[in-house]
Design a protein around this motif. Structure first.
Motif, mmCIF file in Angstrom:
data_model
loop_
_atom_site.group_PDB
_atom_site.id
_atom_site.type_symbol
_atom_site.label_atom_id
_atom_site.label_comp_id
_atom_site.label_asym_id
_atom_site.label_seq_id
_atom_site.Cartn_x
_atom_site.Cartn_y
_atom_site.Cartn_z
ATOM 1 N N VAL A 3 0.512 -1.176 0.241
ATOM 2 C CA VAL A 3 -0.128 -0.424 0.220
ATOM 3 C C VAL A 3 1.069 1.424 0.074
ATOM 4 O O VAL A 3 1.997 1.296 1.211
ATOM 5 N N SER A 17 -2.426 4.040 -9.273
ATOM 6 C CA SER A 17 -1.945 2.389 -8.611
ATOM 7 C C SER A 17 -1.308 1.594 -9.947
ATOM 8 O O SER A 17 -1.338 2.390 -11.362
ATOM 9 N N TYR A 22 -1.558 -0.388 -3.550
ATOM 10 C CA TYR A 22 -2.918 -0.267 -3.168
ATOM 11 C C TYR A 22 -2.622 0.951 -3.770
ATOM 12 O O TYR A 22 -1.955 1.879 -2.326
ATOM 13 N N VAL A 38 -8.435 2.984 1.832
ATOM 14 C CA VAL A 38 -7.966 2.632 0.363
ATOM 15 C C VAL A 38 -9.095 2.416 -0.559
ATOM 16 O O VAL A 38 -10.242 1.310 0.467
ATOM 17 N N ASP A 40 -9.986 0.938 -3.248
ATOM 18 C CA ASP A 40 -9.983 -0.786 -3.530
ATOM 19 C C ASP A 40 -10.818 -1.426 -2.570
ATOM 20 O O ASP A 40 -11.242 -2.500 -2.675
ATOM 21 N N ASP A 78 -8.087 -6.128 -6.768
ATOM 22 C CA ASP A 78 -7.342 -5.688 -8.576
ATOM 23 C C ASP A 78 -6.679 -3.787 -7.489
ATOM 24 O O ASP A 78 -8.495 -3.111 -7.785
ATOM 25 N N PRO A 79 -5.410 -3.797 -8.185
ATOM 26 C CA PRO A 79 -5.798 -2.084 -6.792
ATOM 27 C C PRO A 79 -6.358 -1.209 -9.092
ATOM 28 O O PRO A 79 -5.984 -1.728 -9.780
ATOM 29 N N THR A 80 -7.157 -0.476 -8.567
ATOM 30 C CA THR A 80 -7.434 0.200 -9.590
ATOM 31 C C THR A 80 -7.788 1.379 -9.808
ATOM 32 O O THR A 80 -7.962 1.903 -10.707
#
Length: 86
Positions: A3, A17, A22, A38, A40, A78-80
């Motif tokens: 992160v 990202s 993240y 976060v 996400d 998934d990190p988006t």
């Protein structure tokens, strides 16, 4: 899970990202009131009197949140997220 914390106004570089990382936001409202989240992981937040306390609280919250997701058989997202323009 990695992160990265982004503090508004801390850098002229727009945070984004990337695979496996993240994006977390740190907000400070006056003295002694900080929050981190976060996007996400909806509803997963960290709070503290200092930015470091908010970061530490967020890391603990994420650990519990992700462990619960895995125990429930949920997929880890998934990190988006990229910051909104403007």
């Amino acid at each position: 899970v990695e992160v990265r914390i982004w503090e508004e106004g801390a850098s002229s570089v727009t945070p984004r990202s990337r695979a496996g990382v993240y994006l977390a936001y740190l907000e400070q409202e006056g003295e002694g009131c900080c929050g981190a989240f976060v996007p996400d992981f909806l509803g997963c937040i960290g709070l503290g009197r200092t930015p470091q306390q908010a970061r530490d609280d967020l890391c603990s919250a994420l650990k519990v949140h992700i462990e619960a997701m895995l125990a429930d058989g949920d997929k880890i997202p998934d990190p988006t997220v990229e910051p909104a323009e403007g």
